[in-house]
Design a protein around this motif. Sequence first.
Motif, PDB file in Angstrom:
ATOM      1  N   TRP A  18       0.795  -1.237   0.000  1.00  0.00           N
ATOM      2  CA  TRP A  18       0.000   0.000   0.000  1.00  0.00           C
ATOM      3  C   TRP A  18       0.833   1.296   0.000  1.00  0.00           C
ATOM      4  O   TRP A  18       0.497   2.234  -0.711  1.00  0.00           O
ATOM      5  CB  TRP A  18      -1.013  -0.014   1.163  1.00  0.00           C
ATOM      6  CG  TRP A  18      -0.401  -0.165   2.511  1.00  0.00           C
ATOM      7  CD1 TRP A  18      -0.115  -1.316   3.173  1.00  0.00           C
ATOM      8  CD2 TRP A  18       0.052   0.891   3.365  1.00  0.00           C
ATOM      9  NE1 TRP A  18       0.491  -1.043   4.373  1.00  0.00           N
ATOM     10  CE2 TRP A  18       0.596   0.289   4.523  1.00  0.00           C
ATOM     11  CE3 TRP A  18       0.043   2.298   3.255  1.00  0.00           C
ATOM     12  CZ2 TRP A  18       1.134   1.051   5.561  1.00  0.00           C
ATOM     13  CZ3 TRP A  18       0.586   3.038   4.294  1.00  0.00           C
ATOM     14  CH2 TRP A  18       1.107   2.409   5.440  1.00  0.00           C
ATOM     15  N   PRO A  19       1.995   1.389   0.715  1.00  0.00           N
ATOM     16  CA  PRO A  19       2.723   2.678   0.635  1.00  0.00           C
ATOM     17  C   PRO A  19       3.340   2.952  -0.735  1.00  0.00           C
ATOM     18  O   PRO A  19       3.810   4.055  -1.000  1.00  0.00           O
ATOM     19  CB  PRO A  19       3.822   2.506   1.693  1.00  0.00           C
ATOM     20  CG  PRO A  19       3.457   1.310   2.489  1.00  0.00           C
ATOM     21  CD  PRO A  19       2.690   0.430   1.586  1.00  0.00           C
ATOM     22  N   PHE A  20       3.343   1.922  -1.601  1.00  0.00           N
ATOM     23  CA  PHE A  20       4.104   2.014  -2.863  1.00  0.00           C
ATOM     24  C   PHE A  20       3.220   1.991  -4.099  1.00  0.00           C
ATOM     25  O   PHE A  20       3.707   1.963  -5.219  1.00  0.00           O
ATOM     26  CB  PHE A  20       5.125   0.862  -2.910  1.00  0.00           C
ATOM     27  CG  PHE A  20       5.856   0.673  -1.611  1.00  0.00           C
ATOM     28  CD1 PHE A  20       5.536  -0.385  -0.772  1.00  0.00           C
ATOM     29  CD2 PHE A  20       6.805   1.592  -1.192  1.00  0.00           C
ATOM     30  CE1 PHE A  20       6.188  -0.549   0.445  1.00  0.00           C
ATOM     31  CE2 PHE A  20       7.454   1.448   0.032  1.00  0.00           C
ATOM     32  CZ  PHE A  20       7.147   0.374   0.853  1.00  0.00           C
ATOM     33  N   VAL A  48       4.317  15.364   1.986  1.00  0.00           N
ATOM     34  CA  VAL A  48       5.402  14.716   2.737  1.00  0.00           C
ATOM     35  C   VAL A  48       6.614  15.644   2.765  1.00  0.00           C
ATOM     36  O   VAL A  48       7.380  15.719   1.805  1.00  0.00           O
ATOM     37  CB  VAL A  48       5.789  13.359   2.106  1.00  0.00           C
ATOM     38  CG1 VAL A  48       6.886  12.692   2.917  1.00  0.00           C
ATOM     39  CG2 VAL A  48       4.576  12.444   2.001  1.00  0.00           C
ATOM     40  N   TYR A  86      10.443  15.256   1.139  1.00  0.00           N
ATOM     41  CA  TYR A  86      10.577  14.150   0.184  1.00  0.00           C
ATOM     42  C   TYR A  86      11.215  14.615  -1.127  1.00  0.00           C
ATOM     43  O   TYR A  86      12.153  13.994  -1.631  1.00  0.00           O
ATOM     44  CB  TYR A  86       9.217  13.495  -0.082  1.00  0.00           C
ATOM     45  CG  TYR A  86       9.359  12.090  -0.644  1.00  0.00           C
ATOM     46  CD1 TYR A  86       9.312  11.847  -2.012  1.00  0.00           C
ATOM     47  CD2 TYR A  86       9.601  11.013   0.213  1.00  0.00           C
ATOM     48  CE1 TYR A  86       9.484  10.559  -2.521  1.00  0.00           C
ATOM     49  CE2 TYR A  86       9.765   9.728  -0.295  1.00  0.00           C
ATOM     50  CZ  TYR A  86       9.706   9.510  -1.653  1.00  0.00           C
ATOM     51  OH  TYR A  86       9.888   8.240  -2.153  1.00  0.00           O
ATOM     52  N   PHE A 131      14.404   7.189   2.956  1.00  0.00           N
ATOM     53  CA  PHE A 131      13.539   8.191   3.590  1.00  0.00           C
ATOM     54  C   PHE A 131      12.912   7.701   4.898  1.00  0.00           C
ATOM     55  O   PHE A 131      12.590   8.512   5.762  1.00  0.00           O
ATOM     56  CB  PHE A 131      12.426   8.604   2.619  1.00  0.00           C
ATOM     57  CG  PHE A 131      11.719   9.863   3.038  1.00  0.00           C
ATOM     58  CD1 PHE A 131      10.550   9.794   3.790  1.00  0.00           C
ATOM     59  CD2 PHE A 131      12.230  11.107   2.713  1.00  0.00           C
ATOM     60  CE1 PHE A 131       9.898  10.954   4.200  1.00  0.00           C
ATOM     61  CE2 PHE A 131      11.594  12.275   3.110  1.00  0.00           C
ATOM     62  CZ  PHE A 131      10.430  12.197   3.859  1.00  0.00           C
ATOM     63  N   ASN A 132      12.728   6.402   5.029  1.00  0.00           N
ATOM     64  CA  ASN A 132      11.996   5.867   6.181  1.00  0.00           C
ATOM     65  C   ASN A 132      12.915   5.091   7.113  1.00  0.00           C
ATOM     66  O   ASN A 132      13.797   4.363   6.677  1.00  0.00           O
ATOM     67  CB  ASN A 132      10.866   4.941   5.687  1.00  0.00           C
ATOM     68  CG  ASN A 132       9.900   5.666   4.778  1.00  0.00           C
ATOM     69  OD1 ASN A 132       9.079   6.460   5.240  1.00  0.00           O
ATOM     70  ND2 ASN A 132      10.003   5.430   3.462  1.00  0.00           N
ATOM     71  N   ILE A 177       6.231   1.997   7.276  1.00  0.00           N
ATOM     72  CA  ILE A 177       6.571   2.045   5.842  1.00  0.00           C
ATOM     73  C   ILE A 177       7.928   1.387   5.618  1.00  0.00           C
ATOM     74  O   ILE A 177       8.120   0.617   4.687  1.00  0.00           O
ATOM     75  CB  ILE A 177       6.609   3.486   5.303  1.00  0.00           C
ATOM     76  CG1 ILE A 177       5.301   4.212   5.591  1.00  0.00           C
ATOM     77  CG2 ILE A 177       6.881   3.486   3.795  1.00  0.00           C
ATOM     78  CD1 ILE A 177       5.253   5.615   5.036  1.00  0.00           C
TER      79      ILE A 177
END
Length: 115
Positions: free
Chosen positions: A32-34, A43, A46, A88-89, A95
């Motif tokens: 889902w995050p992708f 965000v 980003y 980033f995470n 995520i």
Amino acid sequence: VKKAKTAKDSNTHGLTKCRVLLAELEAHPDAWPFLTPVNQKAVPGYRKVIKKPMDLSTIREKLTNNQYLNLETFIADVNLIFDNCEKFNEDDSEIGRGGHSMRRFFDKRWTELLD
Ligand SMILES: Cc1ncccc1N[C@@H](C)c1cnc2ccsc2c1
């Protein structure tokens, strides 16, 4: 008897594997995050940090528009999703964990699909 591999065969064969792999990635519970491009307005940071954003819908678009020459160029875009995610995470985030889970799944599946 193994048919002689023409460039066209390898290409067609490779693209079929891309379609199989992409469908499995899109259907994965941790995808889902992708699934869609990160909303860079929503965000903070980003746009600055991630030089080459990528997501599964963009890959789907490129595959539909015949923009992948072979399996390798497709794999490079999928890995870009996971590399951006790791950059980033935090690993210890929802995520971040999803990205590691998806990369493990993808690595296993494309190696299984190789000739
Ligand atoms: C892959 C990624 N990396 C960094 C930031 C965002 C995202 N994904 C977006 C869809 C997204 C956007 N917003 C939220 C809110 C909770 S999880 C989540 C996921």
